[in-house]
Every structure is written in C-alpha cells, then in structure tokens.
Design a protein around this motif. Structure first.
Motif, PDB file in Angstrom:
ATOM      1  N   SER A 148      31.556  59.830  46.962  1.00 55.67           N
ATOM      2  CA  SER A 148      32.024  60.432  48.261  1.00 55.67           C
ATOM      3  C   SER A 148      32.559  62.076  48.461  1.00 55.67           C
ATOM      4  O   SER A 148      32.566  62.405  49.534  1.00 55.67           O
ATOM      5  CB  SER A 148      32.644  59.582  48.691  1.00 55.67           C
ATOM      6  OG  SER A 148      33.784  59.508  47.781  1.00 55.67           O
ATOM      7  N   ALA A 149      33.115  62.491  47.232  1.00 57.73           N
ATOM      8  CA  ALA A 149      33.719  63.877  47.086  1.00 57.73           C
ATOM      9  C   ALA A 149      32.435  64.981  47.353  1.00 57.73           C
ATOM     10  O   ALA A 149      32.856  65.532  47.669  1.00 57.73           O
ATOM     11  CB  ALA A 149      34.099  63.972  46.264  1.00 57.73           C
ATOM     12  N   ARG A 205      34.618  59.227  53.317  1.00 57.82           N
ATOM     13  CA  ARG A 205      34.897  59.894  52.949  1.00 57.82           C
ATOM     14  C   ARG A 205      36.429  59.126  52.076  1.00 57.82           C
ATOM     15  O   ARG A 205      37.081  58.417  52.348  1.00 57.82           O
ATOM     16  CB  ARG A 205      35.204  61.056  53.155  1.00 57.82           C
ATOM     17  CG  ARG A 205      36.199  61.868  52.007  1.00 57.82           C
ATOM     18  CD  ARG A 205      35.574  63.330  51.179  1.00 57.82           C
ATOM     19  NE  ARG A 205      36.488  63.808  51.072  1.00 57.82           N
ATOM     20  CZ  ARG A 205      36.577  63.751  49.754  1.00 57.82           C
ATOM     21  NH1 ARG A 205      36.653  62.832  48.897  1.00 57.82           N
ATOM     22  NH2 ARG A 205      37.233  64.795  48.934  1.00 57.82           N
TER      23      ARG A 205
END
Ligand SMILES: Nc1ncnc2c1ncn2[C@@H]1O[C@H](COP(=O)(O)OP(=O)(O)O)[C@@H](O)[C@H]1O
Ligand code: SF4
Ligand SMILES: [Mg+2]
Lengths: 357, 358, 255
Positions: A255-256, A270
């Motif tokens: 998600s990063a 995120r």
C-alpha cells in the motif's frame, strides 16, 4: 538443481558488555530463513530497514558466518568453509553495495578498484588486466578514460556503475545487490536498474536484489521474498505478490508503493504501519508482526505461524491469510506440517493448517 | 577501566570533497594532491614549517659550527682557558674565592655575541664549555630523540592497532587492555621510572645491548610510554574504517587480511598518521627535555636541550642565557611543529583528534 | 603491581615496608608527607586552568574567525609548546629572583599561614595551569563549533530561544562533557605525581618533588613508590569519570 539453497539459516549477533565483554543478549538478525535461488532468476528481497536483509546477503556470500543452518552453493555446503577454502569460491559470487560513497576506497584509482579482484585471483598480467578493466568500464556505461580517476570525481550513479563493474570483474554467477539504488536520485535509479537488467541477459547472471520497499523490485524480480524482523514471511512469484498478497505485512508494504494510475491509487487504501519496528534483540512472541498487525488475534501472540505453501510457489506465514479462497485454505489446512521444505515443491505436499480454531 | 568514547568520526576524505566543491573537478588528481592545494594556501603553516627546517639545518650543521666558528667541541672543558675579547685576555671561567673578604662563586663568561670572533656566542657553562656549540649539538640529540621516538611509537602503534582493529575479538581485547595499562600511569612518572632504571644499568636482554649513556634509551623509553596515546585513537579510526563497505568488498573478492590492511586501511589512515607524526614529534621533544631535565633522559656529558636547561639552572641569576637559550629553542621548535601540524590537519583530515601528553 | 611491590620490598624487610636505598626512610611515609603540598598545588592550579580554559574556549568559539579567536589560538599553541619546567624557571627568575615580587619557591602549610600559603603558590599554580589552559581552550572551542552545527541546536534556535540561552543551555553543556573527562584524568595525573616538574622547579616538597629528589640520587624505590601511587589516583579518578558519565547519560548506566 538450484544455484543457491539457503536452509534454516540463522545469524545472531552477540551483544557484549562490560570489562570482560560478556555476551548479555543476541540480535536475532536472521532467524531461520530458507529460500532457494534458481540459475538466471532474480530474487527480490524486501523488508523494512533493520529486518536482516543485508545480514542475510552478507551471510550468503560468507562475509559472515551463519550461526546455524546451511548455505548450499552449486551443490556445495559453504556455510562452514574457512577463509582459505572460500577464496576460489569468491569468484562465483559478488556483491554490489548500498552506499556509493563508502563502498569505494577513496584512496584508490578507479582502475585499481575494478582491477583489484583480478589481481587478487592472479588473473592475467598487468597489461591484460588493464584492457579488461577498460572493457568493463565500457560495459557499465563509463569511459575507459576514467581508468585513472579517483572515486571523489564521480557522481553517486557513476560510482554505483563502478561498483557494478568491480562485481562483474570476476565473472561471477551470483550477484547480491544490496539496495543498489536506494541512495540514488529517482531519475538515476532506473538507469542503474536497466544496466543491471542488460547485464543479466548478457552474462546470464543470477541476482538477489535487496530493497526496502516493493516499488523498486517490481520490474526486476522474478520472485520476491519478504522479510520481517529476521523471518521470511512471504515468498511468491513477483506478479502474484502484487496482485494478491497473503501476509498483512506485505499488504502494508504494497500500500506504500506509489501507483502511477490515479484511479487505482484512489481506490486503494493506504495502510500506515503504526509503532516502531520492535527490537530484534527481544522479538515479539508468536507472529513477530502482531504488535503492528491490524488483523492480529490472540493466537497470533501465542503461536508462531509456519511458512505455508498456498500453491503456485506462493508461500506465506500468517494465521489469517488474505486473498486466499476457501478451497485453498481447506486444502492447506488438511496437509501435515513441514513448512521448511515447502518452498522447494510447487505443490502443498506437506503444509499444515495454522492452529487457530 | 571503561573505554571512554573515542569519538573518532571518520569522514571519507572530507578534504578531497571540500576541494572538489571549492575548485570543481580536477581530473585524476589524488586526494593527497587536493589536500596539498589546501595546505599550500596556508602561509602561516608554511612559515612555521620553514622555521622548523631552519632549526633542523642549524642543528645538523653543529659540527661545522663547532670546528669553524667556535673552535671547540660540545664536551670540551675550558675552565682554565682565556679568550681575547676586544684585545683583552678574559678567563672563560673566572675563579671564585675570597675576594675583599667576600666569598665569590666562580663565574663562567656571559654571552659574547660576536665580540669574541664567534667564540662563546652565548657564553660558557660552569665547565667552560661553549653553550652555543652545546645548544646545537644538544638540539641534534633532542631532534633525533624526538623524531626517532615519534617514528618508533607511530610504527608500533599503527601495527598493533591495525591488528587489533582488523581482527577484533580477543586479539583486540588483549591489545586494548595493554593500552589501558599505560593510561594508568602519569607519562612523566612512567618515563622516569623506566628511564632511571635503564640509565643505571643500560639494557642487556634478548641479545640486545644498549649502554647506559646511549641516547637510544630515552628514545625507546619515550616511544614506549606514548604508544597507547597514539594507538588508541588510531584503533578507533581503524574500527570505523573496518565497517566501511569497501573493506567488505575486498573481503568478498577474496583479499587476504594483510592485503586489506596495507592497501585499504593504511592509505586511509595515512593522513591522520601524518598529522599525528608531526604533533607527536613536538610532544616527544618536550618529554625528552623533561626527562633529561630530571636526570632520567640524556645522561651527561652528552648535551640535549633538557640537560642544558638543567645545567644552567644553578647559574640562572648570573647567567640566565644558559637556561633561556635552550628553552627558547624548544619553544620555537615545538611551536613550529604544532602550528604546522594544525595546518596539516586542517588540510588533510579536519576531524583527527590528537591529544598531546606531557 | 603486587609482584613489583614484593620485588622492591625484598626479603630482608620484616615489616614489608618499601625503604629508600639512600636514606632508609619508609617510602609510604615520605609520600604521605608530600601530599599536602601536592594537593595544594593541584587543586589551586586546576581551578585556574578550568576557569581560564573554559573562558578562553568560549571566547574563541563565539568570536570564531575574528581577531580574538586567532590571537587565542596562537597563544594557546604557544602555551602548549612551552615546557612547564622551563616556564617555571623563567618566571621564578624574572618574578622572584631578578625582581622579588613573589617568594622564591618553597611550600608553606595552609594551616600554618593561609596568606603565605597562597602567596607562595601563586607562581606554581599559574605556571602549571598554562599548558592546560591552552589545551582546554582549544578542545572546548572546537567542541563548541562542532556542537553548534548539530541539529538539536538548530532546532532550539528555530524554537525561538535566544542565542545566549542556546549557547549556555545546549551548546556549552554538551561541549563540556568531553572536557570533564579530560579534566578528571588530567587532575588525577597531576595529583598522582604528574606535577613533578613544577614541584621540582619551585622547591615544593610534594610527592613529585620526592620522586625527583630520589632521581637525583638514582634511588629507585621512591620513584617506583610514587609511580604506583600515581597509578592508584588515575584508576580511582577514571572510575569516577565513568560514573559521572553514567550520571550524565542514562543509556550507559552500568547494569
Ligand atoms: N555486525 C553487527 N553486529 C550487531 N548487530 C548487527 C550487525 N549487523 C547488523 N546488525 C543488526 O541486525 C539487524 C539487521 O540488520 P541488517 O541486516 O543491516 O538490516 P537491513 O539490511 O534489512 O536494513 C539490525 O537490528 C542490525 O542492528
Ligand atoms: S499471523 Fe496474525 S499478527 Fe501475524 S500477520 Fe497474520 S494476522 Fe497479523
Ligand atoms: Mg541493509
């Protein structure tokens, strides 16, 4: 046969204190990691900084001696070899380092830096070595005129090219690239990545490519191994990992990763990992990720999840796997436990269910 | 004793990087060259280097001065001689005795400057010896001891520290404890304890014989007592160099320990060793003077700046130059080395931390 | 040390006492007699060198690059380039012999006459302090300049603290830590006989003077005795310095 097999490798660093330098604790830098690398492939090794990637890499090339476990290179167990016996093997595996400044001796000329490995192994005479170094300089996109320059005259990207040329000098089979682009500007990163890709084709190289996020390794890796606090927590073919991560830690890392496509970026959540990485001196019980995991339950605190094969060479260690359909889950749970062997076979011959009810 | 934080932060060639920023790229120029460019503009440092060179040359020419100007040797007594000053015969040492009912001590001749044709330029000492000649000969000994002991000390300290820092583990443990041992004694006391014991008997062990009056004794004593003071900071630097990836790269290529020490570690130490060397010479000249002044260094009749000060002390009220001149010589020499060493450090390795002990 | 001791004491000595070769006096007793003079010299000189060393270092640092900084730097170098015994001889000659402004050497007990005690010690204190003032001034100046460039100082400035506050609260405190180590060890060294040269030059009958006097007669036992006595002080003071460090920095508190 795989080029490299890492079996149950552990590397603990003693923490010493006091006048008599007593060992008071141990850093569990690498804790029972098993993985194998096929000839010609690129294995991405990913995890937050401090999780033991460099230590694993250094142990594989035997800059460090493993505390336990075996490193089998081309069918030969090299985990206990002494410096003398290792020396000829050094030609087969080389390392590219993270820091373009600290990895080149500032007092040596570029020609000496790249030519040193040849001299150490007594390859060729002075003249032929010089020719070879100049050829290597060309290969990595530098000019033979750079032979007499000093490292301080080069930019970070150029220095990294010098580091690559040095690693290539002995024509190794395996190159461990330890975050080779982390210290570089984004614009330069892709140049070095492309160079590494080209060299792989040209020289049939096998790479272990270390990175601290999943962004960089995506396009260079065939398979990706994710580490957390000294443990291998997920291992999967690259595309599969990005599509359906099983371990929550991998999900968080993913998600990063910045996504170029705005629609997809919009849709994605995120996941911010809260809290610091716990100390590897005294790692958390059960699943080492549990203090930071948003899916953690009681069992995660108590029982360490085994590395389980979910099919297609996708392994993960989690009590509450994500993105796994019911059928696979049931099949996996039915199998008896032997996670260590799991990554060698494509099928879930002997994986067991996690002990959650 | 605990190891105090050495704080030797080693930056890779700060000097070279700075030079880079200052002048833009100069192709193929070594970090040494770039440091030299920085040093070259430090006129003060150069002026003092010049002063040091002049002092060294003057002392080197001592025999020429002795035979052509002063017409005497450094240890030649002239208690009963006379010299001609402005056409008058003057005794070199006026005999004391009962004069007009008062007890007058014997008194050597004072500084003649150039009145006596170059003889007794700075006067004579109680034995009628030419002080100027002894100053130059003494300077020779002081410089030889200072430079020689600095050289021995640095070589041993670098060697020990290289081995300790490279191999680590128990080897490092033993060597650092050895260093700690030195820190437990005041330098001067350890120096006089060793120096006086050797000055009495000389050294006759391991097939090596050093006579008791030899200047090898102070040279070796001084280098020995200062090994730890040089070795400890150098070890600190080696430890931080050892962590550098270029050392790992060398190991990964299969380089042997010796090769790594000589071709990777040593060249990166060279700049701080050079700075150390300069400052340690200065320090050792002072230590030599102190030991000799106390009687545990250079032994009479051999001259050194320290023994000259001691000799002159008894006549300080009537003939102050006997002590002033060698002291000024020490201050100028040591100051010139300290200032030059400072400039050298700024140019080469702005972070090297050196402590002078005496 | 134990062994060295017995070697020196020899077998012919039933009381296990270290005796001087020449005078047959008990060395330990003689060292004890020297302690008042040595302590008076060391404590007074250390107050002077600490005060002026810090003053000079701070002035040089806050005026870095300006004339006063350069002057201090040069004077400090001159100070550390002067052999302490020569400086002693010269000051004694000019200030106590040629001009009789100060008493010419010797120690007067503090309890006997405090004024004379101080009067007799002014020159030795100053002479002994010069070297260390030069040292500490240089070390502190460089420490301060290093510290000023560190992040936490910039942060403190950014938070709106005044220059003066930042300098005293943050910079000076941090820069003084290494000076404290130096001070502990130097103080121990001087107390342990390191002031031998000053004591000898000014005829102060302290511990160092005793060793120097023995050296004139090549009488080894007192020299060895004083050396061991010095080692004792240094070990003691280094332990104290370690404890002080642990107090300043809780991370290295002994476990
Ligand atoms: N030589 C060493 N001695 C002690 N601890 C070490 C050493 N090298 C690494 N470590 C520790 O091992 C852990 C893993 O470090 P490392 O392998 O460098 O992580 P990564 O490369 O993933 O950032 C860290 O906690 C680090 O502090
Ligand atoms: S085992 Fe539990 S704590 Fe560990 S990753 Fe899976 S859900 Fe999270
Ligand atoms: Mg790393």
């Amino acid at each position: 046969m795989s080029l490299l097999e890492v079996q149950h490798v552990k590397k603990y660093f003693p923490v010493r204190k006091g006048l008599l330098q007593r060992e008071v604790a141990r850093v569990h830098a690498v804790d029972d990691v098993s993985v194998s690398v096929q000839e010609g492939e690129t294995l991405g090794l990913v995890g937050e900084s401090g999780c033991g990637k460099s230590t694993l890499g250094r142990t594989i090339v035997r800059l460090l001696e493993p505390t336990d476990g075996e490193i089998v290179f081309e069918g030969r167990n090299i985990s206990k070899l002494g410096a003398g016996k290792l020396r000829p093997l050094r030609r087969e595996m080389q390392m590219v380092f993270q820091d373009p400044y600290a990895s080149l001796n500032p007092r040596k000329r570029v020609g000496t830096i790249i030519g040193d490995p040849l001299e150490i192994h007594g390859i060729g005479d002075a003249k032929s070595r010089r020719a070879r170094v100049q050829e290597l300089l060309r290969t990595v996109g530098l000019s033979p005129e750079h032979y007499n320059r000093f490292p301080h005259e080069f930019s970070g990207g150029q220095r990294q090219r010098i580091g690559v040329a040095r690693a290539l000098a002995l024509q190794p089979k395996l190159i461990i690239a330890d975050e080779p682009v982390s210290a570089l500007d984004v614009s330069i990163q892709s140049q070095i990545l492309n160079l590494l890709g080209d060299l792989q084709e040209e020289f049939r190289l096998t790479y272990i490519f270390i990175a601290h996020d999943l962004g960089v390794v995506r396009h260079v890796s065939d398979r990706i191994a994710v580490m957390y606090l000294g443990k291998l927590v997920e291992l999967s073919p690259a595309e599969e990992l990005y599509e359906r991560p099983i371990m929550p830690y991998t999900e968080a890392l993913l998600s990063a990763v910045p996504i170029p496509d705005p629609d997809r970026a919009e849709a994605r959540e995120r996941i911010v990992l809260t809290g610091d990485v716990p100390s590897p001196i005294d790692p958390p019980s059960g699943c080492r990720f549990h203090p930071r995991c948003r899916y953690a339950t009681e069992v995660c605190k108590q029982v360490e999840p085994p590395l389980t094969d979910y099919g297609n060479g996708h392994l993960a260690a989690c009590h509450h796997p994500l993105n796994v359909d019911q059928a696979t889950l049931e099949r996996v749970r039915a199998a008896p436990e032997s996670p260590a062997e799991a990554d060698k076979s494509a099928l879930p011959v002997d994986s067991s269910g996690p002990s959650n009810p | 004793m605990g190891e105090p934080a050495t704080g030797t932060e080693f930056t890779l060639d700060t000097a070279a990087e700075l030079a880079q920023v200052e002048h833009g790229a100069i192709q193929g120029r070594s970090p040494w060259y770039l440091a030299w460019r920085r040093l070259r503009r430090n006129y003060i440092a150069f002026a003092f280097l010049g002063l040091f060179v002049v002092i060294v040359l003057a002392c080197a020419l001592a025999p020429a001065y002795a035979s052509h100007v002063a017409h005497t040797g450094p240890n030649a007594n002239h208690v009963l001689d006379t010299i001609t000053v402005h056409g008058k015969q003057v005794p070199v040492v006026s005999p004391g005795g009962l004069i007009n009912g008062k007890l007058v001590p014997s008194l050597p001749i004072g500084p003649q400057w150039f009145n006596a044709g170059g003889r007794y330029l700075l006067g004579a000492d109680a034995n009628g010896r030419d002080v100027a000649v002894r100053l130059l000969y003494g300077g020779r000994n002081s410089l030889v001891i200072g430079i020689g002991s600095a050289l021995i000390c640095i070589v041993v300290a670098v060697l020990l520290s290289l081995i300790a820092g490279y191999f680590g583990g128990w080897i490092d443990f033993v060597i650092t404890r050895f260093y700690d041992l030195f820190y437990a004694f005041p330098v001067i006391l350890l120096g006089i304890a060793l120096g006086s014991a050797l000055a009495i008997n000389g050294f006759h062990h391991f097939g090596i014989t050093i006579e008791s009056g030899s200047i090898w004794i102070p040279t070796l004593v001084i280098s020995y007592v200062l090994i730890a003071y040089v070795g400890r900071p150098i070890r600190g630097q080696i430890l931080s160099l050892r962590e550098k990836e270029f050392v790992e790269a060398a190991i990964a290529q299969g380089a042997r320990p010796w090769r790594i020490m000589v071709s990777d570690l040593l060249p990166n130490l060279a700049s701080s060793v050079l700075v150390f060397f300069t400052l340690i010479i200065a320090n050792n000249i002072v230590v030599e003077a102190a030991l000799s002044f106390l009687g545990a260094g250079v032994q009479p009749p051999t001259a050194s700046w320290g023994t000259l000060i001691a000799d002159g002390q008894t006549l300080i009220v009537t003939r102050p130059w006997l002590s002033l001149a060698p002291g000024i010589a020490i201050v100028l020499t040591v100051l010139s080395l300290n200032v030059f060493g400072d400039g050298l450090r700024d140019a080469l390795d702005p972070r090297a931390k050196v402590r002078i002990e005496h | 040390m134990e062994k060295a001791w017995h070697g020196l004491v020899g077998d012919s000595n039933p009381d296990n006492k270290l005796l001087s070769y020449t005078t047959q006096q008990d060395v330990v007793q003689q060292i004890k007699q020297g302690i008042p003079a040595t302590f008076s010299l060391t404590i007074g000189a250390s107050v002077i060198w600490l005060f002026f060393g810090i003053l000079v270092g701070v002035i040089a640092a806050v005026t870095a690059g300006r004339l006063s900084d350069r002057a201090i730097t040069i004077l400090a170098l001159v100070g550390i380039s002067m052999p302490v015994f020569w400086l002693g001889i010269v000051t004694r000659y000019f200030l106590a012999e040629k001009n009789t402004w100060f008493p010419d050497g010797e120690y007067v007990g503090l309890t006997a006459n405090p004024v004379q005690w101080a009067y007799h010690l002014i020159l030795p204190w100053t002479v002994l302090a010069v070297l260390y003032i030069g040292f500490y001034g240089r070390v502190l100046r460089n420490n301060i300049l290093d510290t000023i460039n560190e992040d936490f100082v910039r942060t403190a400035r950014a938070k709106g603290l005044s220059r003066r506050e930042v300098l005293t609260k943050h910079v000076l405190r941090n820069s003084l830590i290494p000076v404290v180590t130096l001070f502990g060890l130097d103080f121990a060294g001087v107390l342990g006989g390191g002031a031998i040269l000053t004591e000898k030059v000014f005829d102060l009958h302290g511990v160092g003077w005793y060793a120097a006097d023995a050296l004139d007669k090549f009488d080894l036992p007192p020299i060895m005795g004083v050396t061991l006595y010095g080692a004792g002080f240094i070990v003691l003071l280094s332990v104290l310095v370690d404890l002080f460090y642990a107090y300043l920095d809780p991370r290295i508190r002994p476990t």
